[in-house]
Design a protein around this motif. Structure first.
Motif, PDB file in Angstrom:
ATOM      1  N   LYS A   1       0.833  -1.207   0.000  1.00 22.60           N
ATOM      2  CA  LYS A   1       0.000   0.000   0.000  1.00 22.60           C
ATOM      3  C   LYS A   1       0.867   1.256   0.000  1.00 22.60           C
ATOM      4  O   LYS A   1       0.626   2.191  -0.759  1.00 22.60           O
ATOM      5  CB  LYS A   1      -0.886   0.029   1.254  1.00 22.60           C
ATOM      6  CG  LYS A   1      -2.197  -0.693   1.100  1.00 22.60           C
ATOM      7  CD  LYS A   1      -3.070  -0.484   2.328  1.00 22.60           C
ATOM      8  CE  LYS A   1      -4.366   0.193   1.938  1.00 22.60           C
ATOM      9  NZ  LYS A   1      -5.349   0.184   3.048  1.00 22.60           N
TER      10      LYS A   1
ATOM     11  N   ASP B   1      -0.799  -1.799  -4.386  1.00 25.33           N
ATOM     12  CA  ASP B   1      -1.959  -2.597  -3.984  1.00 25.33           C
ATOM     13  C   ASP B   1      -3.092  -2.424  -4.993  1.00 25.33           C
ATOM     14  O   ASP B   1      -4.225  -2.835  -4.747  1.00 25.33           O
ATOM     15  CB  ASP B   1      -2.431  -2.186  -2.589  1.00 25.33           C
ATOM     16  CG  ASP B   1      -2.812  -0.713  -2.519  1.00 25.33           C
ATOM     17  OD1 ASP B   1      -2.144   0.108  -3.210  1.00 25.33           O
ATOM     18  OD2 ASP B   1      -3.768  -0.376  -1.796  1.00 25.33           O
ATOM     19  N   THR B   2      -2.778  -1.777  -6.122  1.00 25.81           N
ATOM     20  CA  THR B   2      -3.755  -1.640  -7.202  1.00 25.81           C
ATOM     21  C   THR B   2      -3.056  -2.008  -8.513  1.00 25.81           C
ATOM     22  O   THR B   2      -1.835  -2.127  -8.551  1.00 25.81           O
ATOM     23  CB  THR B   2      -4.269  -0.191  -7.336  1.00 25.81           C
ATOM     24  OG1 THR B   2      -3.123   0.658  -7.487  1.00 25.81           O
ATOM     25  CG2 THR B   2      -5.057   0.240  -6.116  1.00 25.81           C
TER      26      THR B   2
ATOM     27  N   LYS C   1       0.396  -4.710 -17.462  1.00 23.66           N
ATOM     28  CA  LYS C   1       0.172  -4.529 -16.022  1.00 23.66           C
ATOM     29  C   LYS C   1       1.510  -4.647 -15.308  1.00 23.66           C
ATOM     30  O   LYS C   1       2.280  -5.568 -15.562  1.00 23.66           O
ATOM     31  CB  LYS C   1      -0.756  -5.623 -15.499  1.00 23.66           C
ATOM     32  CG  LYS C   1      -2.187  -5.485 -15.952  1.00 23.66           C
ATOM     33  CD  LYS C   1      -3.002  -6.641 -15.384  1.00 23.66           C
ATOM     34  CE  LYS C   1      -4.394  -6.675 -15.996  1.00 23.66           C
ATOM     35  NZ  LYS C   1      -5.059  -7.972 -15.779  1.00 23.66           N
TER      36      LYS C   1
ATOM     37  N   VAL D   1      -5.831  -7.986  -8.422  1.00 20.74           N
ATOM     38  CA  VAL D   1      -4.512  -7.428  -8.086  1.00 20.74           C
ATOM     39  C   VAL D   1      -3.549  -8.552  -7.714  1.00 20.74           C
ATOM     40  O   VAL D   1      -2.376  -8.530  -8.084  1.00 20.74           O
ATOM     41  CB  VAL D   1      -4.612  -6.403  -6.933  1.00 20.74           C
ATOM     42  CG1 VAL D   1      -3.234  -5.875  -6.568  1.00 20.74           C
ATOM     43  CG2 VAL D   1      -5.525  -5.247  -7.337  1.00 20.74           C
TER      44      VAL D   1
END
Ligand code: ADP
Ligand code: MG
Length: 465
Positions: free
Chosen positions: A389, A394-395, A403, A437
């Motif tokens: 995070k 975390d995304t 990605k 994720v």
């Protein structure tokens, strides 16, 4: 009868106190993130020291030459040599040796400990054979992995802040551990220069990056626990030095010392902490790492013996001995798949002197292992989630059309050998990140990563570059 229901009540209460629903783990992760910010903002700003490693470049693959590594940080220390061959040959050859540290040296004097290490290192160097080549006229160089909190003053120097994990050598605290090692090597007539002082987390991160460029976090789950990650240098307010060219700085979190009101602490944890070598410290570590899990189980069993005559009318005397039940034995019991739980029976007999246990009793012991290991693994997952995070990983982030992938390099005997723990950690990561994720986040076991990583960092900080 009454005994059995009392025992059941103890286990039920343990289960409640140790429960870690996702909501609680999110609070733990958020607390971790908050403390990370605080620790980066100012020296002493948090229980998380967020130590600056002076590593602003991770291995590229171009590293070449013969380098040594020495790993001190647990029950064993390891010496290693690697012949690095650059992009083509990579790790052309490696050799290592493990030496267990005589327990009296863990609480003796600095001089004695470092002499012992230097003697073993000198023996190892003396046996350098085929396939290892030191360039003419060069001094041998070493990456020193020292897995205790150190305030670094450069890539190759730093003072010990405190001991953890069963070590306690007063006269070393506040001293430069590289100077101590160097003096001991000189006393042995060993001509070697320490070119990098790193923590095992930093070594694991470097070793992990060498094999996979997506590695940005390293976690240790062994005797103790800790984590390191790649931070943006301008996001470290307490760093007053020049901004590194890479724009990055590796941070050794020392997350073992994390604590938060959200952590599910039981009376067993509190008593274990109070009686430990370092009361009030390393609270997160005491919940999740290998040194302590078996000891927590022992404390629960002792309580059941005392209050519910769980093992008969008298308390088995060995059950009163701290740390007699080690985590490898706990994990062997936990993984027992025989119909009559033979392994559990044998461990109870051999370690605790408890004979003739019923199947029902053995099942309850597995239940206790389950509760304690699951709490540890789930909290470790919350810690990793907190780090991700903080890093904004975390995304799902798209880098062009791709990605972005995130790899967490994990090392340590607990992660490596305690299958239930490892799988629980992984499934909890998926639970926290969500399916989508979590497909972009991988955990990779980095075997030997820390040793090779230290050698790689020694190469990239060589005096001959
Ligand atoms: P260190 O952390 O001391 O540098 P390791 O990474 O090898 O060393 O971890 C050793 C620790 O791992 C042991 O102290 C123990 O707690 C844990 N461990 C080792 N084997 C097992 C096992 N089979 N099951 C569970 N835990 C284990
Ligand atoms: Mg280790």
């Amino acid at each position: 009868g009454g005994r059995w229901s009392k025992a059941e009540a103890v286990v039920r209460e343990l289960e409640e106190r140790c429960s870690t629903p996702a909501g609680k783990l999110r609070q733990v992760a958020d607390a971790m993130t908050v403390e990370m910010h605080a620790g980066l903002a100012s020296e002493g700003g948090s229980k998380l020291k967020m130590l600056i490693s002076y590593v602003d470049n991770l291995p590229t693959g171009d590293e070449k030459g013969l380098f040594y590594a020495l790993d001190l940080g647990g029950t064993n220390f390891r010496v290693m040599r690697v012949q690095l061959g650059g992009k083509e040959a990579r790790v052309a050859k490696q050799e290592s040796e493990e030496v267990s540290i005589p327990p009296h040296l863990m609480t003796g004097s600095s001089h004695e400990l470092f002499d012992f290490i230097a003697v073993e290192l000198a023996k190892f160097v003396a046996n350098e054979g085929e396939g290892f080549h030191l360039s003419d006229g060069r001094q041998r160089e070493l990456g020193f992995t020292f897995s205790f909190p150190v305030r670094q003053t450069s890539i190759s120097s730093g003072t010990l802040i405190k001991w953890t994990k069963g070590f306690s050598i007063e006269d070393a605290v506040g001293e430069d551990v590289v100077a101590e090692l160097t003096k001991a090597m000189e006393r042995q007539g060993l001509d070697m220069r320490v070119s990098a002082l790193v923590n095992d987390t930093i070594g694991t991160l470097a070793g992990g990056r060498y094999v996979n460029k997506d590695v940005v976090v390293a976690v240790i789950l062994g005797t103790g626990s800790n984590a390191a990650y790649v931070e943006r240098a301008h996001a470290i307010p307490k760093w007053h030095g020049l901004l590194p060219k890479s724009g990055e700085m590796v941070i050794n979190m020392e997350w073992g010392n994390f604590r938060s009101s959200h952590l599910p602490l039981t009376e067993y944890d509190q008593a274990m902490d109070a009686e430990s070598l370092n009361p009030g410290e390393q609270i997160f570590e005491k919940l999740i790492s290998g040194m302590y899990l078996g000891e927590i189980v022992r404390r629960v069993l002792l309580r059941m013996a005392e209050e519910a005559a769980f093992f008969g009318d008298t308390v088995p005397p060995k059950l009163r001995i701290p740390f007699i039940l080690r985590t490898p034995d706990m994990s062997a019991m936990h993984h027992d798949s025989s119909p009559d739980l033979k392994v559990v029976g044998n461990k109870l007999r051999d370690i605790l002197g408890i004979t003739n246990t019923s199947l029902k009793t053995r099942k309850m012991i597995i239940k206790i292992c389950d509760i304690v290991a699951a709490r540890g693994a789930r909290l470790a997952a919350a810690g990793i989630f907190g780090v991700l995070k903080k890093m904004g990983r975390d995304t799902i982030i798209r880098d062009g059309g791709e990605k972005q992938r995130t790899v967490v390099a994990v090392d340590g005997g607990l992660y490596e050998h305690y299958t239930f723990f490892r799988e629980c950690l992984k499934s909890t990561m998926t639970e926290l990140l969500g399916e989508d994720v979590s497909e972009t986040v991988a955990m990779e076991h980095s075997n030997d990563g820390s040793g090779i990583g230290a050698a790689l960092l020694s190469a990239s900080h060589s005096q001959y570059l």
